[in-house]
Design an enzyme around this catalytic site. Structure first.
Site, PDB file in Angstrom:
ATOM      1  N   HIS A 188     -39.314   4.386  43.364  1.00 52.89           N
ATOM      2  CA  HIS A 188     -40.235   3.312  43.732  1.00 52.89           C
ATOM      3  C   HIS A 188     -41.699   3.734  43.649  1.00 52.89           C
ATOM      4  CE1 HIS A 188     -36.473   1.482  44.864  1.00 52.89           C
ATOM      5  NE2 HIS A 188     -37.103   0.373  44.558  1.00 52.89           N
ATOM      6  N   ARG A 295     -40.430  -7.654  45.788  1.00 53.91           N
ATOM      7  CA  ARG A 295     -39.587  -6.752  46.586  1.00 53.91           C
ATOM      8  C   ARG A 295     -39.999  -6.880  48.048  1.00 53.91           C
ATOM      9  NH1 ARG A 295     -40.016  -3.572  41.578  1.00 53.91           N
ATOM     10  NH2 ARG A 295     -37.987  -2.696  41.081  1.00 53.91           N
ATOM     11  N   ARG A 331     -36.984 -11.587  46.548  1.00 55.14           N
ATOM     12  CA  ARG A 331     -35.701 -10.935  46.815  1.00 55.14           C
ATOM     13  C   ARG A 331     -35.610 -10.638  48.304  1.00 55.14           C
ATOM     14  NH1 ARG A 331     -34.602  -5.242  44.136  1.00 55.14           N
ATOM     15  NH2 ARG A 331     -36.122  -4.398  45.573  1.00 55.14           N
ATOM     16  N   GLU A 430     -26.699  -5.979  39.713  1.00 56.80           N
ATOM     17  CA  GLU A 430     -27.064  -4.562  39.626  1.00 56.80           C
ATOM     18  C   GLU A 430     -25.899  -3.641  39.937  1.00 56.80           C
ATOM     19  OE1 GLU A 430     -30.586  -3.993  42.021  1.00 56.80           O
ATOM     20  OE2 GLU A 430     -29.777  -5.148  43.662  1.00 56.80           O
ATOM     21  N   ASN A 453     -32.262  -1.005  36.883  1.00 55.44           N
ATOM     22  CA  ASN A 453     -32.428   0.341  37.473  1.00 55.44           C
ATOM     23  C   ASN A 453     -31.138   0.740  38.182  1.00 55.44           C
ATOM     24  OD1 ASN A 453     -35.073  -0.134  36.727  1.00 55.44           O
ATOM     25  ND2 ASN A 453     -35.716  -0.733  38.771  1.00 55.44           N
ATOM     26  N   ASP A 454     -30.662  -0.171  39.023  1.00 53.82           N
ATOM     27  CA  ASP A 454     -29.413   0.135  39.729  1.00 53.82           C
ATOM     28  C   ASP A 454     -28.200  -0.044  38.828  1.00 53.82           C
ATOM     29  OD1 ASP A 454     -30.014   1.068  42.328  1.00 53.82           O
ATOM     30  OD2 ASP A 454     -30.796  -0.907  42.829  1.00 53.82           O
ATOM     31  N   ARG A 464     -30.441   7.529  40.222  1.00 49.60           N
ATOM     32  CA  ARG A 464     -31.751   7.193  39.639  1.00 49.60           C
ATOM     33  C   ARG A 464     -32.874   8.044  40.224  1.00 49.60           C
ATOM     34  NH1 ARG A 464     -33.008   1.113  42.015  1.00 49.60           N
ATOM     35  NH2 ARG A 464     -35.180   1.584  41.637  1.00 49.60           N
ATOM     36  N   CYS A 501     -34.983  -7.951  35.728  1.00 50.39           N
ATOM     37  CA  CYS A 501     -36.147  -7.574  36.533  1.00 50.39           C
ATOM     38  C   CYS A 501     -36.219  -6.067  36.738  1.00 50.39           C
ATOM     39  CB  CYS A 501     -36.176  -8.321  37.859  1.00 50.39           C
ATOM     40  SG  CYS A 501     -34.769  -7.936  38.895  1.00 50.39           S
TER      41      CYS A 501
END
Ligand code: PEP
Ligand code: MG
Length: 559
Positions: A188, A295, A331, A430, A453-454, A464, A501
């Site tokens: 992040h 987020r 989200r 995800e 990403n996930d 990750r 996303c």
């Protein structure tokens, strides 16, 4: 000159002095004092200093974000000299003969508890304020090193790693670039650096030495090079590169207001990912068509205690109204894994990425979820809101979450509180489970947004956060691309839209692939909007489609 190779995670060149991040340390002993008058005087002088600091913060907030932002610090100033607060401290110092640090901590906790137990949500929110103020006074008393940056001039910030909560609290105007020893490209901190358009390098390991503090460095966030004490040639070369990047950026500015349409007429929406209401400005600056991922957990990370309904409502309302009717996908809370928050008091987990995170926490602790949903629906009256749930694996989770939405809407109706009836509800895809049952999930929701990403981490069984996995963490892996295609096809078969996303959405090597797959939206960091638009406008989808599909789905795949 010392040359260090790391991993570039946010493009751009920055030059400045290297500064090591200071972690806040606020340790003190609890002890009996002999001279209570002297202790009271110590408190009074720390209180005065705190009020002075808050005044400075109020002025800074006013200059950067207006009167409303300044008001928070002005309220803190008033609370710091509140008579009840002061009297409680005075009597405890005099009666219990305790040192000021211990007294301020105890009185702060008592007052915070008192506020937190009140019915009114505004008063409840004051609990976090009292903790903040007493924490500030204790830091001054104990001479604690403040977290963050204690430098007048902008610097290149170095750290072993930065937690998301530390990154969000930094004074961004002071940061020219980031360098961290640890970290990974989809952490992040890297994501935040890209959102803010700050050049960043991660994973330089133990080559980053404290003795470089204060020395001149140049960061190349594209190549991952860090130069300490650069020689003249290197400096000239990189300054030229910097100028070229700036020029390229100026050219891209001409694409503002232009549609995201390929040469053969296929269009795609380009939205932005943000982490705070303040990020709307870069979205507008870069001509983002909407917000595809807010987020919301960053609001929680900024607070010392659960953000109240009103606090969240104000934040969501600000984003929705600032976006002037463009779609904003918020989200719901995605805490857990690398985003840990102390006040959630989550038990230790061996595998937090596979643990109690995101929607799982919300379904297990409905009171937290309900507060967020109430704030979201209340804010929906101010713009075009869509709500999205993270980390879904099963249909029942989506149904349960949607049921909570319905309950919240009923409550608001009963209370006469306005909200929009036109709020779309979607999910992030995800996990491989969600991708594989996307045909069923598509029947439950209004849209899908693929969190690559996930999805990459779970599909490839690659953490990750772990920079050592290097080439094993390959988001271009055919397994990931096939899942994306499958999810998008299932969405379209069921008449809903599908976007990406995750960070992969901005990967220009895959733009043609995504257009061929038929994705409806890509949500990227604001700085990626115009380069992506350029790429879309340069593409003939029909030319790529056939070969690509053979590659993706055929036997002789080279992917
Ligand atoms: C993702 O997983 O791709 C995503 C967008 O969510 P986050 O990076 O916040 O986990
Ligand atoms: Mg995710």
């Amino acid at each position: 000159m010392i040359s260090i190779q790391g991993k570039g995670v946010s493009v751009g060149v920055a030059a400045g002095k290297l500064y090591f991040y200071q972690r806040a340390k606020s340790t003190f002993d609890r002890h009996i004092v002999d001279d209570t008058d002297a202790e009271w005087a110590r408190f009074k002088s720390a209180q005065e200093k705190a009020i002075e600091q808050l005044g400075e913060l109020a002025e800074k907030a006013r200059a950067e974000a207006g009167d409303e932002a300044a008001l928070l610090f002005e309220t803190h100033q008033m609370m710091a000299e509140d008579l009840d607060f002061e009297e409680a401290i005075e009597s405890m110092i005099k009666d219990d003969r305790l040192n000021a640090e211990a007294v301020v901590t105890d009185v702060g906790a008592q007052f915070a508890e008192m506020f937190a137990s009140m019915d009114d949500s505004y008063m409840q929110a004051r609990a976090a304020d009292v903790k903040d103020i007493s924490g500030r006074i204790v830091s001054i008393l104990s001479g604690a090193v403040q977290g963050g940056i204690d430098s007048e001039e902008p610097i290149v910030l170095a750290a072993d790693d930065l937690a998301p909560s530390e990154t969000v609290q930094l004074d961004k105007s002071k940061i020219l670039g980031f360098v961290t020893s640890l970290g990974s490209g989809s952490s992040h901190t890297a994501i935040l650096a890209r959102t803010m358009g700050i050049p960043a390098i991660i994973g330089v390991g133990d080559l980053l030495k404290e003795e470089y503090a204060g020395r001149e460095v140049i960061v190349d966030g594209g190549t991952g090079n860090l130069f300490v004490d650069p020689d003249d040639d290197t400096r000239d070369r990189l300054m030229q590169k910097r100028a070229e990047l700036i020029k390229r950026n100026e050219l891209l500015q001409q694409l503002k207001g232009q549609p995201n349409i390929t040469k053969d007429g296929q269009s795609i929406r380009i939205y932005c990912n943000i982490g705070s209401p303040d990020d709307v400005y870069p979205v507008q600056e870069n001509d983002g068509g909407g917000i595809g991922l807010f987020r919301s957990e960053f609001l929680y990370l900024e607070c010392d205690d659960y953000p109240t309904e009103d606090y969240q409502f104000e934040a969501y309302k600000k984003v929705l109204s600032d976006m002037n009717g463009l779609e904003v996908v918020i989200r719901t809370l995605d805490i857990g894994a690398d985003k840990q928050i102390d006040y959630f008091e989550m038990p230790h987990e061996e595998n937090p990425a596979l643990g109690n995170r995101a929607l799982r926490i919300c379904l297990n602790r409905p009171e937290i979820f309900r507060t967020q949903l109430r704030a979201l629906y209340r804010a929906s009256a101010y713009g075009k809101l869509s709500i999205m749930f993270p980390m879904v694996t099963s249909v029942w989770e989506v149904r349960e979450a949607k049921k909570m939405c319905e309950q919240v809407k009923k409550e608001l109706t009963a209370e006469g509180i306005p909200f929009s009836e036109d709020v779309d509800v979607g999910i992030m895809i995800e996990t491989p489970a969600a991708a594989v049952i996307s045909d069923r999930l598509a029947k439950e929701v209004d849209f899908f947004s693929i969190g690559t990403n996930d999805l990459t981490q779970y599909t490839l069984a690659c953490d990750r956060q772990n920079n050592d996995l290097g080439r094993f963490f390959n988001a271009h892996h055919p397994a990931v691309l096939r899942l994306i295609k499958m999810v998008c096809d299932n969405a379209h078969r069921n008449g809903i839209w599908c976007g990406i996303c995750g960070e992969l959405g901005a990967d220009l090597e895959l733009t043609e692939t995504f257009l061929s797959i038929g994705l409806d939206e890509l949500s990227v960091s604001p700085r990626s909007v115009l380069p992506l638009r350029q790429k879309v406008r340069d593409t003939y989808v029909s030319v790529v489609r056939e070969g690509l599909m053979n590659d993706l789905l055929g036997d002789q795949t080279s992917l």
